[in-house]
Scaffold this motif. Structure first.
Motif, PDB file in Angstrom:
ATOM      1  N   PHE A  25      10.227  16.354 -25.656  1.00 18.23           N
ATOM      2  CA  PHE A  25       9.073  15.480 -25.465  1.00 18.23           C
ATOM      3  C   PHE A  25       7.831  16.292 -25.091  1.00 18.23           C
ATOM      4  O   PHE A  25       6.721  15.949 -25.503  1.00 18.23           O
ATOM      5  CB  PHE A  25       9.358  14.424 -24.387  1.00 18.23           C
ATOM      6  N   ALA A  26       8.003  17.382 -24.365  1.00 12.97           N
ATOM      7  CA  ALA A  26       6.873  18.221 -23.960  1.00 12.97           C
ATOM      8  C   ALA A  26       6.126  18.788 -25.162  1.00 12.97           C
ATOM      9  O   ALA A  26       4.950  19.136 -25.063  1.00 12.97           O
ATOM     10  CB  ALA A  26       7.360  19.353 -23.056  1.00 12.97           C
ATOM     11  N   ASP A  27       6.775  18.881 -26.313  1.00 17.71           N
ATOM     12  CA  ASP A  27       6.147  19.413 -27.523  1.00 17.71           C
ATOM     13  C   ASP A  27       5.461  18.342 -28.364  1.00 17.71           C
ATOM     14  O   ASP A  27       4.840  18.652 -29.378  1.00 17.71           O
ATOM     15  CB  ASP A  27       7.201  20.131 -28.379  1.00 17.71           C
ATOM     16  N   VAL A  28       5.574  17.097 -27.962  1.00 19.02           N
ATOM     17  CA  VAL A  28       4.976  15.978 -28.693  1.00 19.02           C
ATOM     18  C   VAL A  28       3.596  15.695 -28.109  1.00 19.02           C
ATOM     19  O   VAL A  28       3.410  15.668 -26.895  1.00 19.02           O
ATOM     20  CB  VAL A  28       5.870  14.720 -28.588  1.00 19.02           C
ATOM     21  N   THR A  29       2.605  15.493 -28.985  1.00 17.07           N
ATOM     22  CA  THR A  29       1.259  15.141 -28.542  1.00 17.07           C
ATOM     23  C   THR A  29       1.179  13.631 -28.409  1.00 17.07           C
ATOM     24  O   THR A  29       1.509  12.896 -29.342  1.00 17.07           O
ATOM     25  CB  THR A  29       0.205  15.622 -29.565  1.00 17.07           C
ATOM     26  N   VAL A  30       0.736  13.176 -27.232  1.00 19.32           N
ATOM     27  CA  VAL A  30       0.630  11.743 -26.961  1.00 19.32           C
ATOM     28  C   VAL A  30      -0.846  11.390 -26.827  1.00 19.32           C
ATOM     29  O   VAL A  30      -1.578  12.037 -26.084  1.00 19.32           O
ATOM     30  CB  VAL A  30       1.381  11.362 -25.663  1.00 19.32           C
TER      31      VAL A  30
ATOM     32  N   ASP B  68      -2.837   0.618 -19.276  1.00 14.96           N
ATOM     33  CA  ASP B  68      -3.247   0.187 -17.942  1.00 14.96           C
ATOM     34  C   ASP B  68      -2.343  -0.965 -17.534  1.00 14.96           C
ATOM     35  O   ASP B  68      -2.528  -2.103 -17.973  1.00 14.96           O
ATOM     36  CB  ASP B  68      -4.712  -0.249 -17.951  1.00 14.96           C
ATOM     37  N   THR B  69      -1.348  -0.658 -16.710  1.00 14.67           N
ATOM     38  CA  THR B  69      -0.373  -1.684 -16.325  1.00 14.67           C
ATOM     39  C   THR B  69      -0.921  -2.645 -15.273  1.00 14.67           C
ATOM     40  O   THR B  69      -0.217  -3.546 -14.849  1.00 14.67           O
ATOM     41  CB  THR B  69       0.932  -1.045 -15.818  1.00 14.67           C
ATOM     42  N   SER B  70      -2.184  -2.459 -14.876  1.00 18.19           N
ATOM     43  CA  SER B  70      -2.780  -3.390 -13.922  1.00 18.19           C
ATOM     44  C   SER B  70      -3.509  -4.529 -14.627  1.00 18.19           C
ATOM     45  O   SER B  70      -3.958  -5.474 -13.990  1.00 18.19           O
ATOM     46  CB  SER B  70      -3.756  -2.662 -12.989  1.00 18.19           C
ATOM     47  N   LYS B  71      -3.638  -4.433 -15.974  1.00 18.91           N
ATOM     48  CA  LYS B  71      -4.339  -5.463 -16.735  1.00 18.91           C
ATOM     49  C   LYS B  71      -3.504  -5.904 -17.929  1.00 18.91           C
ATOM     50  O   LYS B  71      -2.935  -5.067 -18.635  1.00 18.91           O
ATOM     51  CB  LYS B  71      -5.672  -4.919 -17.270  1.00 18.91           C
ATOM     52  N   ALA B  72      -3.457  -7.196 -18.164  1.00 21.08           N
ATOM     53  CA  ALA B  72      -2.757  -7.721 -19.336  1.00 21.08           C
ATOM     54  C   ALA B  72      -3.494  -7.282 -20.596  1.00 21.08           C
ATOM     55  O   ALA B  72      -4.719  -7.172 -20.608  1.00 21.08           O
ATOM     56  CB  ALA B  72      -2.684  -9.242 -19.273  1.00 21.08           C
ATOM     57  N   GLY B  73      -2.745  -6.978 -21.623  1.00 21.62           N
ATOM     58  CA  GLY B  73      -3.350  -6.570 -22.887  1.00 21.62           C
ATOM     59  C   GLY B  73      -2.346  -5.851 -23.757  1.00 21.62           C
ATOM     60  O   GLY B  73      -1.178  -5.699 -23.406  1.00 21.62           O
ATOM     61  N   THR B  74      -2.835  -5.410 -24.916  1.00 23.56           N
ATOM     62  CA  THR B  74      -2.007  -4.671 -25.861  1.00 23.56           C
ATOM     63  C   THR B  74      -2.592  -3.280 -26.010  1.00 23.56           C
ATOM     64  O   THR B  74      -3.798  -3.129 -26.209  1.00 23.56           O
ATOM     65  CB  THR B  74      -1.990  -5.385 -27.228  1.00 23.56           C
ATOM     66  N   TYR B  75      -1.750  -2.264 -25.886  1.00 23.67           N
ATOM     67  CA  TYR B  75      -2.180  -0.875 -25.926  1.00 23.67           C
ATOM     68  C   TYR B  75      -1.376  -0.127 -26.984  1.00 23.67           C
ATOM     69  O   TYR B  75      -0.175  -0.356 -27.113  1.00 23.67           O
ATOM     70  CB  TYR B  75      -1.961  -0.212 -24.563  1.00 23.67           C
ATOM     71  N   GLU B  76      -2.048   0.746 -27.727  1.00 23.30           N
ATOM     72  CA  GLU B  76      -1.360   1.561 -28.724  1.00 23.30           C
ATOM     73  C   GLU B  76      -1.288   2.999 -28.231  1.00 23.30           C
ATOM     74  O   GLU B  76      -2.287   3.557 -27.775  1.00 23.30           O
ATOM     75  CB  GLU B  76      -2.087   1.493 -30.067  1.00 23.30           C
ATOM     76  N   VAL B  77      -0.101   3.580 -28.336  1.00 19.73           N
ATOM     77  CA  VAL B  77       0.121   4.969 -27.942  1.00 19.73           C
ATOM     78  C   VAL B  77       0.723   5.693 -29.138  1.00 19.73           C
ATOM     79  O   VAL B  77       1.725   5.248 -29.698  1.00 19.73           O
ATOM     80  CB  VAL B  77       1.068   5.062 -26.715  1.00 19.73           C
ATOM     81  N   SER B  78       0.085   6.798 -29.540  1.00 20.72           N
ATOM     82  CA  SER B  78       0.546   7.560 -30.700  1.00 20.72           C
ATOM     83  C   SER B  78       1.291   8.802 -30.250  1.00 20.72           C
ATOM     84  O   SER B  78       0.864   9.508 -29.341  1.00 20.72           O
ATOM     85  CB  SER B  78      -0.643   7.975 -31.567  1.00 20.72           C
ATOM     86  N   TYR B  79       2.399   9.067 -30.917  1.00 18.69           N
ATOM     87  CA  TYR B  79       3.222  10.238 -30.668  1.00 18.69           C
ATOM     88  C   TYR B  79       3.175  11.101 -31.926  1.00 18.69           C
ATOM     89  O   TYR B  79       3.519  10.617 -33.005  1.00 18.69           O
ATOM     90  CB  TYR B  79       4.665   9.829 -30.377  1.00 18.69           C
TER      91      TYR B  79
END
Length: 124
Positions: free
Chosen positions: A29-34, A39-50
């Motif tokens: 995982f350390a070699d993967v760019t994220v 923000d877990t303090s606010k409701a919403g949808t977030y996209e995270v790319s690996y």
């Protein structure tokens, strides 16, 4: 993809199952760019790319407000705080979770992308 409640702890590693390089070796995982934040303090949808060596997969993290999703007529919700206390939420009777299928799909897409990138490099 993941769905969590406000206040739940989340790390990018939570949505990373595994990856292999073009030679079939496991990728740390350390070699993967994220890229992306949640923000877990606010409701919403977030996209995270690996990303790794030109191959990218995106996870969608949905943060929900537990209070808006609870049934006020349900006796199990009386006296509970509207924020998740960090405890894992277990499925209710009759509720289905598709986590294993989500992980299998993510892995299938990632492996397919790696295969096609490898095949494309050989065809030149």
């Amino acid at each position: 993809d993941s769905t969590l409640y406000i206040g739940t702890e989340w790390k990018a590693e939570d949505n990373f199952d595994s990856a292999i390089d073009k030679d079939g070796n496991p990728v740390d995982f350390a070699d993967v760019t994220v890229e992306g934040t949640v923000d877990t303090s606010k409701a919403g949808t977030y996209e995270v790319s690996y990303s790794y060596e030109g191959v990218t997969s995106t996870a969608v993290i949905t943060i929900r407000d537990k209070e808006k999703n609870s049934d006020p007529n349900n006796d199990n919700n009386k006296g509970q705080d509207s924020h998740n206390t960090g405890e894992k939420v277990l499925p209710q009777t009759g509720e289905q979770t598709n986590t294993i299928w989500t992980l299998a799909g993510f892995l299938t897409v990632l492996l397919s992308l790696i295969y096609f990138v490898k095949k494309r490099k050989k065809s030149y």
